[in-house]
Design a protein around this motif. Structure first.
Motif, PDB file in Angstrom:
ATOM      1  N   MET A  48       0.560  -1.218   0.283  1.00  0.00           N
ATOM      2  CA  MET A  48      -0.142   0.045   0.114  1.00  0.00           C
ATOM      3  C   MET A  48       1.023   1.355   0.018  1.00  0.00           C
ATOM      4  O   MET A  48       2.040   1.241   0.192  1.00  0.00           O
ATOM      5  N   ARG A  49       0.453   2.477   0.082  1.00  0.00           N
ATOM      6  CA  ARG A  49       1.167   3.747  -0.254  1.00  0.00           C
ATOM      7  C   ARG A  49       0.489   4.414   0.354  1.00  0.00           C
ATOM      8  O   ARG A  49      -0.099   5.680   0.789  1.00  0.00           O
ATOM      9  N   PRO A  50       1.383   4.482   1.942  1.00  0.00           N
ATOM     10  CA  PRO A  50       0.644   5.339   3.205  1.00  0.00           C
ATOM     11  C   PRO A  50       0.583   6.677   2.973  1.00  0.00           C
ATOM     12  O   PRO A  50       2.045   7.263   2.857  1.00  0.00           O
ATOM     13  N   ALA A  51       0.404   7.742   3.624  1.00  0.00           N
ATOM     14  CA  ALA A  51       0.456   9.116   3.802  1.00  0.00           C
ATOM     15  C   ALA A  51       0.720   9.658   4.833  1.00  0.00           C
ATOM     16  O   ALA A  51      -0.456   9.093   5.938  1.00  0.00           O
ATOM     17  N   ALA A  52       1.863  10.005   5.525  1.00  0.00           N
ATOM     18  CA  ALA A  52       1.719  10.544   7.164  1.00  0.00           C
ATOM     19  C   ALA A  52       1.291  11.515   7.480  1.00  0.00           C
ATOM     20  O   ALA A  52       1.828  12.748   6.952  1.00  0.00           O
ATOM     21  N   VAL A 108      -4.774  -3.749   5.921  1.00  0.00           N
ATOM     22  CA  VAL A 108      -4.251  -4.791   4.397  1.00  0.00           C
ATOM     23  C   VAL A 108      -5.273  -5.668   4.186  1.00  0.00           C
ATOM     24  O   VAL A 108      -6.133  -5.509   2.956  1.00  0.00           O
ATOM     25  N   ALA A 109      -5.484  -6.989   4.845  1.00  0.00           N
ATOM     26  CA  ALA A 109      -6.449  -8.221   4.396  1.00  0.00           C
ATOM     27  C   ALA A 109      -7.751  -7.686   3.751  1.00  0.00           C
ATOM     28  O   ALA A 109      -8.310  -8.554   2.646  1.00  0.00           O
ATOM     29  N   GLU A 110      -8.837  -6.767   4.738  1.00  0.00           N
ATOM     30  CA  GLU A 110     -10.022  -6.127   4.185  1.00  0.00           C
ATOM     31  C   GLU A 110      -9.814  -5.797   3.184  1.00  0.00           C
ATOM     32  O   GLU A 110     -10.361  -5.387   2.131  1.00  0.00           O
ATOM     33  N   ALA A 111      -8.497  -5.129   2.621  1.00  0.00           N
ATOM     34  CA  ALA A 111      -8.314  -4.277   1.497  1.00  0.00           C
ATOM     35  C   ALA A 111      -8.564  -4.970   0.532  1.00  0.00           C
ATOM     36  O   ALA A 111      -9.355  -4.724  -0.691  1.00  0.00           O
ATOM     37  N   ARG A 112      -8.251  -6.192   1.010  1.00  0.00           N
ATOM     38  CA  ARG A 112      -7.889  -7.162  -0.420  1.00  0.00           C
ATOM     39  C   ARG A 112      -9.160  -7.913  -0.460  1.00  0.00           C
ATOM     40  O   ARG A 112      -9.548  -8.538  -1.759  1.00  0.00           O
ATOM     41  N   GLY A 113     -10.649  -7.443   0.501  1.00  0.00           N
ATOM     42  CA  GLY A 113     -11.298  -8.496  -0.128  1.00  0.00           C
ATOM     43  C   GLY A 113     -11.477  -9.684   0.694  1.00  0.00           C
ATOM     44  O   GLY A 113     -12.758 -10.066   0.687  1.00  0.00           O
ATOM     45  N   GLU A 114     -10.876  -9.880   1.527  1.00  0.00           N
ATOM     46  CA  GLU A 114     -11.236 -10.847   2.972  1.00  0.00           C
ATOM     47  C   GLU A 114     -12.162 -11.361   3.743  1.00  0.00           C
ATOM     48  O   GLU A 114     -12.696  -9.627   4.278  1.00  0.00           O
ATOM     49  N   ASP A 115     -12.888 -11.872   4.057  1.00  0.00           N
ATOM     50  CA  ASP A 115     -13.578 -11.362   4.635  1.00  0.00           C
ATOM     51  C   ASP A 115     -13.583 -11.687   6.568  1.00  0.00           C
ATOM     52  O   ASP A 115     -12.005 -11.484   6.761  1.00  0.00           O
ATOM     53  N   ARG A 116     -14.462 -11.334   7.373  1.00  0.00           N
ATOM     54  CA  ARG A 116     -14.116 -11.211   8.664  1.00  0.00           C
ATOM     55  C   ARG A 116     -12.551 -12.341   9.045  1.00  0.00           C
ATOM     56  O   ARG A 116     -12.046 -11.788  10.075  1.00  0.00           O
ATOM     57  N   ASP A 117     -13.435 -13.535   9.432  1.00  0.00           N
ATOM     58  CA  ASP A 117     -12.819 -14.530   9.824  1.00  0.00           C
ATOM     59  C   ASP A 117     -11.173 -14.640   9.084  1.00  0.00           C
ATOM     60  O   ASP A 117     -10.789 -14.758   9.455  1.00  0.00           O
ATOM     61  N   THR A 118     -11.460 -14.042   7.591  1.00  0.00           N
ATOM     62  CA  THR A 118     -10.183 -14.398   7.155  1.00  0.00           C
ATOM     63  C   THR A 118      -9.316 -13.849   7.545  1.00  0.00           C
ATOM     64  O   THR A 118      -7.952 -13.556   7.468  1.00  0.00           O
ATOM     65  N   ALA A 119      -9.714 -12.724   7.391  1.00  0.00           N
ATOM     66  CA  ALA A 119      -8.783 -10.844   7.590  1.00  0.00           C
ATOM     67  C   ALA A 119      -8.276 -10.994   9.058  1.00  0.00           C
ATOM     68  O   ALA A 119      -7.604 -10.554   9.013  1.00  0.00           O
ATOM     69  N   LEU A 120      -9.101 -11.857  10.300  1.00  0.00           N
ATOM     70  CA  LEU A 120      -8.664 -11.685  11.411  1.00  0.00           C
ATOM     71  C   LEU A 120      -7.185 -12.637  11.576  1.00  0.00           C
ATOM     72  O   LEU A 120      -5.894 -12.564  11.784  1.00  0.00           O
ATOM     73  N   ALA A 121      -7.399 -14.058  10.360  1.00  0.00           N
ATOM     74  CA  ALA A 121      -6.376 -15.422  10.958  1.00  0.00           C
ATOM     75  C   ALA A 121      -5.258 -14.081   9.899  1.00  0.00           C
ATOM     76  O   ALA A 121      -4.201 -14.415  10.423  1.00  0.00           O
ATOM     77  N   SER A 122      -5.207 -13.616   8.797  1.00  0.00           N
ATOM     78  CA  SER A 122      -3.846 -12.800   8.475  1.00  0.00           C
ATOM     79  C   SER A 122      -3.260 -12.211   9.130  1.00  0.00           C
ATOM     80  O   SER A 122      -2.096 -12.237   8.890  1.00  0.00           O
ATOM     81  N   ALA A 123      -4.321 -11.003  10.332  1.00  0.00           N
ATOM     82  CA  ALA A 123      -3.432  -9.782  10.836  1.00  0.00           C
ATOM     83  C   ALA A 123      -2.764 -11.106  12.239  1.00  0.00           C
ATOM     84  O   ALA A 123      -1.700 -10.699  12.124  1.00  0.00           O
TER      85      ALA A 123
END
Length: 302
Positions: free
Chosen positions: A60-64, A273-288
């Motif tokens: 991702m391209r974050p701005a501070a 990032v996981a949610e930005a990829r479109g992962e659902d609730r369970d999958t995004a939590l596991a990725s994190a």
């Protein structure tokens, strides 16, 4: 006449502390008064910075949006941020405020002590938000519509403004306390049911003023007190994501702990990032959880 380069468009804004982390680590167990051999490192840090660095590693391209002094340490920090993939065009560069610093001591038994010197960020106040109000990134009439990672090193008055200001109405706010000692500052987001709160069990207990035995119990209590959405972590025991539509609790992978400073920030960034990829609730939590476990084991989270 040469035109100034057009600032890059960020995927996400990271608002809060951008400073130097000075971390002393020993592979021996420590207690108050311990004097042991180890390593001392200085790296770009701060909650917003740690989140931004992980977001950048994930592509991702974050701005501070933060306050950084125009001292030698500040110039070096801004250069380091740019090399790590952060957009620094929107930083508030103060002539009279020094660059902030954080110092921590870690042993084999975890974090021993830490001091966060974020006085310049607090003193800068709403100056760091100017790009979201003057039309550069957004305004009250045309609010910023993307994700925002926000940390609790800001003053309570400024966090309250963000929780209520029309310029943030359309933003996807992701909020984390800088430490348990600053957890109370997140209360405006519960009062106004705005954003997603990322807290650990201790911070949830402070916000709710009661003790909890699990992340699921804490998540339920936070929702009952007005939070719109929460992610509660409980070290190596469990993590829970919950909102009014339901919840999910998972246990993190078991790893040997090599470091702890920045683990929560890595978890939050990986989940965004996981949610930005479109992962659902369970999958995004596991990725994190996987990313955080990899980080504390001493390996890069990607």
């Amino acid at each position: 006449m040469t035109q100034a380069p057009t600032p890059a468009t960020p995927d996400i804004l990271c608002i809060g502390s951008v400073l130097w982390d000075i971390i002393g680590r020993s592979n021996l167990e420590m207690r108050v008064g311990s004097d042991v051999p180890g390593r001392i490192t200085r790296l770009p840090g701060g909650v917003a910075m740690n989140i931004a660095m992980t977001l950048a590693r994930f592509g991702m391209r974050p701005a501070a949006l933060s306050a950084v002094g125009r001292d030698a340490e500040g110039n070096e920090l801004v250069a380091a941020c740019a090399q790590l993939g952060l957009i620094t065009d929107h930083l508030y560069r103060s002539e009279d405020l020094p660059t902030d610093r954080y110092m921590a001591i870690e042993g084999a038994n975890g974090l021993i002590a830490a001091i966060a010197d974020a006085h310049s960020l607090e003193a800068a106040g709403d100056k760091i938000l100017r790009p979201l109000l003057d039309g550069t990134l957004g305004s009250e009439a045309v609010p910023y519509t993307g994700p925002v990672a926000l940390d609790g090193n800001l003053k309570l008055s400024l966090l309250t403004e963000i929780a209520t200001h029309p310029a943030f109405d359309k933003a996807d706010l992701r909020v984390a306390p800088a430490s348990p000692g600053k957890a109370e500052r997140l209360r405006p987001f519960m009062t106004h049911s705005r954003g997603t709160l990322y807290v650990n069990l201790e911070e949830a207990s402070i916000l709710c003023q009661e003790e909890f035995s699990s992340s699921a119990e804490a998540a339920d209590a936070l929702l009952a007190r007005g939070a719109a959405r929460v992610l509660v972590t409980d070290g190596g025991s469990s993590a829970t994501v919950a909102d009014q539509d339901g919840s999910c609790t998972q246990a993190p992978p078991v790893v040997t702990v090599a470091r702890v400073t920045g683990a929560g920030d890595t978890f939050m960034a990986a989940h965004i990032v996981a949610e930005a990829r479109g992962e659902d609730r369970d999958t995004a939590l596991a990725s994190a959880l996987r990313a955080a476990a990899t980080y504390v084991s001493g390996e890069p989270p990607v």
